[in-house]
Design a protein around this motif. Structure first.
Motif, PDB file in Angstrom:
ATOM      1  N   GLU A  59       0.819  -1.201   0.000  1.00 25.08           N
ATOM      2  CA  GLU A  59       0.000   0.000   0.000  1.00 25.08           C
ATOM      3  C   GLU A  59       0.858   1.258   0.000  1.00 25.08           C
ATOM      4  OE1 GLU A  59      -0.500  -2.565   2.188  1.00 25.08           O
ATOM      5  OE2 GLU A  59      -2.194  -3.404   1.075  1.00 25.08           O
ATOM      6  N   ALA A  63       0.801   4.011  -2.901  1.00 31.74           N
ATOM      7  CA  ALA A  63       0.483   5.394  -2.534  1.00 31.74           C
ATOM      8  C   ALA A  63       1.552   6.347  -3.051  1.00 31.74           C
ATOM      9  CB  ALA A  63       0.339   5.520  -1.024  1.00 31.74           C
ATOM     10  N   TYR A  64       2.820   5.933  -2.973  1.00 34.71           N
ATOM     11  CA  TYR A  64       3.903   6.769  -3.499  1.00 34.71           C
ATOM     12  C   TYR A  64       3.773   6.938  -5.003  1.00 34.71           C
ATOM     13  CZ  TYR A  64       8.466   8.269  -5.076  1.00 34.71           C
ATOM     14  OH  TYR A  64       9.484   8.950  -5.711  1.00 34.71           O
ATOM     15  N   ASP A  66       1.090   6.698  -6.820  1.00 37.55           N
ATOM     16  CA  ASP A  66      -0.078   7.531  -7.098  1.00 37.55           C
ATOM     17  C   ASP A  66       0.195   8.999  -6.797  1.00 37.55           C
ATOM     18  OD1 ASP A  66      -1.633   5.427  -8.002  1.00 37.55           O
ATOM     19  OD2 ASP A  66      -2.450   4.992  -6.001  1.00 37.55           O
ATOM     20  N   SER A  67       0.977   9.275  -5.746  1.00 40.82           N
ATOM     21  CA  SER A  67       1.220  10.661  -5.352  1.00 40.82           C
ATOM     22  C   SER A  67       2.055  11.421  -6.381  1.00 40.82           C
ATOM     23  CB  SER A  67       1.914  10.716  -3.987  1.00 40.82           C
ATOM     24  OG  SER A  67       3.241  10.227  -4.085  1.00 40.82           O
ATOM     25  N   ILE A  68       2.922  10.722  -7.114  1.00 45.66           N
ATOM     26  CA  ILE A  68       3.721  11.406  -8.132  1.00 45.66           C
ATOM     27  C   ILE A  68       3.162  11.191  -9.541  1.00 45.66           C
ATOM     28  CG2 ILE A  68       5.821  11.362  -6.751  1.00 45.66           C
ATOM     29  CD1 ILE A  68       6.828   9.086  -8.503  1.00 45.66           C
ATOM     30  N   GLY A  69       2.003  10.528  -9.632  1.00 47.47           N
ATOM     31  CA  GLY A  69       1.356  10.330 -10.922  1.00 47.47           C
ATOM     32  C   GLY A  69       2.057   9.325 -11.810  1.00 47.47           C
TER      33      GLY A  69
END
Length: 92
Positions: A59, A63-64, A66-69
């Motif tokens: 997870e 999440a990492y 997703d956070s930078i696209g």
């Protein structure tokens, strides 16, 4: 740019399982490697190939990304199979 997320496998040369719980995020190569004309070593101009990030959980790695696209794909580890064996089985 895409990334590959996977869990580190157990070292085949040792019986311990230390360090197998971590998840790794590696970037996919953006360009092919080519030989250097002077030395003949393979290399490329893609600096993201050298980056290898470790995370305590899947997870956190997702999440990492997703956070930078960052687009990613996850390779789940194969299920662990226990081979139940008794010492007496050697003498059957």
């Amino acid at each position: 740019m895409t990334a590959h997320i996977y869990q580190t496998p157990k070292n085949a040369m040792q019986s311990g399982k230390a360090g197998t719980g971590t998840w790794v995020l590696e970037h996919e190569p953006a360009e092919a490697k080519r030989p250097d004309p002077l030395t003949g070593w393979a290399g490329s101009g893609d600096m993201r190939q050298q980056l290898r990030l470790t995370f305590p959980s899947l997870e956190a790695a997702m999440a990492y990304a997703d956070s930078i696209g960052l687009d990613y794909h996850v390779t789940m580890p194969p299920p662990k199979r226990l081979k139940i064996q008794a010492y007496a089985d050697n003498f059957r």
